[in-house]
Design an enzyme around this catalytic site. Structure first.
Site, PDB file in Angstrom:
ATOM      1  N   CYS A  37      -7.643  22.500  17.541  1.00  0.00           N
ATOM      2  CA  CYS A  37      -7.448  22.969  18.828  1.00  0.00           C
ATOM      3  C   CYS A  37      -6.607  21.961  19.606  1.00  0.00           C
ATOM      4  O   CYS A  37      -7.504  21.197  20.453  1.00  0.00           O
ATOM      5  CB  CYS A  37      -8.633  23.520  19.473  1.00  0.00           C
ATOM      6  N   GLU A  38      -5.530  21.349  19.299  1.00  0.00           N
ATOM      7  CA  GLU A  38      -4.755  20.299  19.888  1.00  0.00           C
ATOM      8  C   GLU A  38      -3.248  20.760  19.735  1.00  0.00           C
ATOM      9  O   GLU A  38      -2.959  21.061  18.626  1.00  0.00           O
ATOM     10  CB  GLU A  38      -5.000  18.973  19.135  1.00  0.00           C
ATOM     11  N   TYR A  88       1.531   9.006  14.941  1.00  0.00           N
ATOM     12  CA  TYR A  88       3.148   8.138  14.975  1.00  0.00           C
ATOM     13  C   TYR A  88       4.175   9.163  15.048  1.00  0.00           C
ATOM     14  O   TYR A  88       5.368   8.532  14.781  1.00  0.00           O
ATOM     15  CB  TYR A  88       3.199   7.427  13.453  1.00  0.00           C
ATOM     16  N   ARG A 124      -0.714  11.446  10.568  1.00  0.00           N
ATOM     17  CA  ARG A 124       0.503  10.570  10.572  1.00  0.00           C
ATOM     18  C   ARG A 124       1.381  11.291  11.649  1.00  0.00           C
ATOM     19  O   ARG A 124       1.665  10.737  12.560  1.00  0.00           O
ATOM     20  CB  ARG A 124       1.126  10.170   9.514  1.00  0.00           C
ATOM     21  N   GLY A 158       0.796  -1.262   0.076  1.00  0.00           N
ATOM     22  CA  GLY A 158       0.002   0.044  -0.082  1.00  0.00           C
ATOM     23  C   GLY A 158       0.875   1.202   0.059  1.00  0.00           C
ATOM     24  O   GLY A 158       1.040   1.944  -0.912  1.00  0.00           O
ATOM     25  N   ARG A 159       1.510   1.532   1.096  1.00  0.00           N
ATOM     26  CA  ARG A 159       2.419   2.439   1.258  1.00  0.00           C
ATOM     27  C   ARG A 159       3.418   2.808   0.249  1.00  0.00           C
ATOM     28  O   ARG A 159       3.385   3.962  -0.481  1.00  0.00           O
ATOM     29  CB  ARG A 159       3.185   2.543   2.572  1.00  0.00           C
ATOM     30  N   TYR A 161      -1.997   7.012   3.441  1.00  0.00           N
ATOM     31  CA  TYR A 161      -2.364   7.170   4.862  1.00  0.00           C
ATOM     32  C   TYR A 161      -2.421   8.547   5.219  1.00  0.00           C
ATOM     33  O   TYR A 161      -2.135   9.099   6.081  1.00  0.00           O
ATOM     34  CB  TYR A 161      -1.347   6.308   5.903  1.00  0.00           C
TER      35      TYR A 161
HETATM   36  C1  LIG Z   1      -2.056  -2.134   6.037  1.00  0.00           C
HETATM   37  C2  LIG Z   1      -1.992  -3.491   5.427  1.00  0.00           C
HETATM   38  C3  LIG Z   1      -1.204  -3.687   4.232  1.00  0.00           C
HETATM   39  C4  LIG Z   1      -0.540  -2.502   3.486  1.00  0.00           C
HETATM   40  O1  LIG Z   1       0.649  -2.148   4.105  1.00  0.00           O
HETATM   41  P1  LIG Z   1       1.808  -1.261   3.669  1.00  0.00           P
HETATM   42  O2  LIG Z   1       2.920  -1.207   4.729  1.00  0.00           O
HETATM   43  O3  LIG Z   1       1.098  -0.046   3.388  1.00  0.00           O
HETATM   44  O4  LIG Z   1       2.361  -1.927   2.363  1.00  0.00           O
HETATM   45  C5  LIG Z   1      -1.226  -5.010   3.705  1.00  0.00           C
HETATM   46  N1  LIG Z   1      -1.949  -6.000   4.301  1.00  0.00           N
HETATM   47  C6  LIG Z   1      -2.773  -5.812   5.422  1.00  0.00           C
HETATM   48  C7  LIG Z   1      -3.174  -7.040   6.108  1.00  0.00           C
HETATM   49  C8  LIG Z   1      -2.735  -4.665   6.031  1.00  0.00           C
HETATM   50  O5  LIG Z   1      -3.359  -4.534   7.249  1.00  0.00           O
END
Ligand SMILES: *Cc1c(COP(=O)(O)O)cnc(C)c1O
Length: 425
Positions: free
Chosen positions: A349-350, A321, A317, A280-281, A378
């Site tokens: 307001c934080e 984090y 984020r 994803g990321r 994200y």
């Molecule tokens: C969040 C997640 C991903 C994606 O992770 P990335 O670090 O963004 O690549 C893949 N699989 C599961 C089950 C997740 O919860």
């Protein structure tokens, strides 16, 4: 090369000066590069095609990183499937054109309704995270469909992913997955349960991994498990290796994708299984920036605050984090410009609504446009209405063109959803 850089004194995404997007669509606004998204996806595709035939793997983009349908559609056109973690993401992925045979459903808290939708749509795989969920999937699948639901147990290999504690998921004590030691007994049970074809093993140890060693360790434990399961008579045909590589937020060196593929080749290919990845990321992060305008410059004691119009509700984020995002002025600073330390903060307001303390920036003018970098993953997907702030607009850039892929939410629409009960009126 990265899709966002200075050209002719202006920060440009592909061939669009970011200032033009802000002028047309206002701020805060998320901008994404089509080319960077495609390049990032192709990097996985190429790395895997180099080690195995194309029909032996499926890259299921993790929709939660950025679930805008234009992005799901773009990646789908390039051959991506989808990893969804809710009925909402499943709905959006189907609407965006992702096909059922490339869809994986993950998550610890699936509802009966969501499971039924996955079963009826005959998706590639449901990744089951607990014994009670296994029982529920079996009951629903047996009732809903004559075909068996392909499931994997998501195992927890007890590997430290060496990432931020809030995004590590593969250690015992995390809420995710089934203890790998308990998995063989559960697979033995699952084999005889109605409605189920327990043909997969899934693992996901966390996000933003900057080191390959934890992947290698997790993959080895999964391979051992697959061998053990086969010895006890289970038919295992797919292995889902979870999320992708970490990305550089402040110039770090990310893990090498060819070496990552090398781990898959060495550890997983001997199993002769269909491989699923869920990045994803690493697909979306560096394809996106969040544009924000400076509202006020406030001096207080020895502090200089840039109060910008994006807040923690738009990009959570840093608050969640302690994440670092580079911040770049959209007008290129002069060579040798004197740097000043600014705290870049939002209007919410934080005190946690702080993008950075002590950001070293050239002198910033009131009204200046800033780009918060590496915000494609994200970012928009975690945005909220906190402080009754509308969700920001999203824009997709391709070469010299750019278009809205989601207009900014309207305050009226947020307000219109509230209901004052009659007995209060
Ligand atoms: C969040 C997640 C991903 C994606 O992770 P990335 O670090 O963004 O690549 C893949 N699989 C599961 C089950 C997740 O919860």
């Amino acid at each position: 090369m990265t899709a966002t850089s200075y050209k002719n004194g202006l920060l440009q995404m592909e061939n669009v000066p970011l200032q033009r997007i802000a002028q047309k669509h206002g701020t805060p606004v998320y901008c994404y590069s089509t080319r960077q998204l495609a390049d990032n996806f192709h990097a996985y595709q190429t790395a895997l095609s180099d080690i195995m035939p194309e029909d032996k793997f499926t890259i299921c983009y993790a929709c939660k990183a950025n679930s805008n349908q234009a992005i799901l559609h773009l990646l789908g056109m390039l051959g991506a499937g989808a990893d969804v973690v809710s009925g909402g993401e499943m709905y959006r992925a189907f609407k965006a054109g992702v096909t059922h045979d490339k869809m994986v459903f993950s998550g610890v808290g699936k509802t009966a309704d969501e499971i039924v939708k996955a079963v009826r749509n005959d998706i590639l795989q449901i990744n089951v995270e607990s014994e009670p969920e296994l029982n529920l999937v079996s009951t629903l699948a047996a009732k809903e469909s004559s075909a068996k639901a392909h499931i994997a147990l998501r195992v927890n290999p007890d590997v430290d992913a060496n990432t931020h504690e809030k995004i590590t998921t593969g250690r015992s004590g995390n809420k995710f997955g089934i203890d790998i030691k308990a998995a063989p007994a559960l697979y033995r049970r699952a084999r005889d349960m109605a409605g189920l074809a327990p043909t997969g093993v899934a693992v996901h140890i966390g996000s933003q991994l900057m080191d390959l060693a934890p992947f290698a360790e997790a993959f080895k434990r999964v391979a051992e498990l697959v061998n053990e399961l086969r010895q006890q008579g289970n038919i295992i045909t797919t292995v889902d290796l979870g999320g992708g590589l970490g990305v550089p937020y402040r110039g770090e060196t990310p893990p090498d994708i060819k070496k990552y593929a090398g781990l898959i080749r060495d550890i997983i290919l001997p199993l002769n299984v269909h491989v699923i990845l869920e990045p994803g990321r690493s697909i979306a992060a560096d394809a996106g920036v969040l544009l924000t305008r400076v509202r006020y410059i406030k001096e207080s004691g020895d502090k200089r605050f840039l109060i910008v119009d994006a807040g923690m509700n738009d990009l959570a984020r840093p608050a969640l984090y302690d994440a670092y995002h580079a911040i770049m002025p959209c007008g290129e600073p002069a060579k040798g410009a004197v740097m000043t330390a600014y705290d870049v903060v939002g209007p919410v307001c934080e005190t946690s609504d702080t993008f950075r303390t002590g950001a070293e920036l050239p002198r910033i003018d009131p009204d200046a446009l800033l780009a918060i970098m590496t915000a494609g993953a994200y970012g928009a997907s975690m945005a909220s209405n906190y402080n009754t702030r509308p969700l920001p607009a999203e824009v997709l850039v391709s070469d010299e063109q750019f278009d809205l892929i989601r207009p900014a939410q309207k305050i009226e629409d947020i307000a219109a959803a509230d209901v004052i009960p009659d007995w209060l009126a």
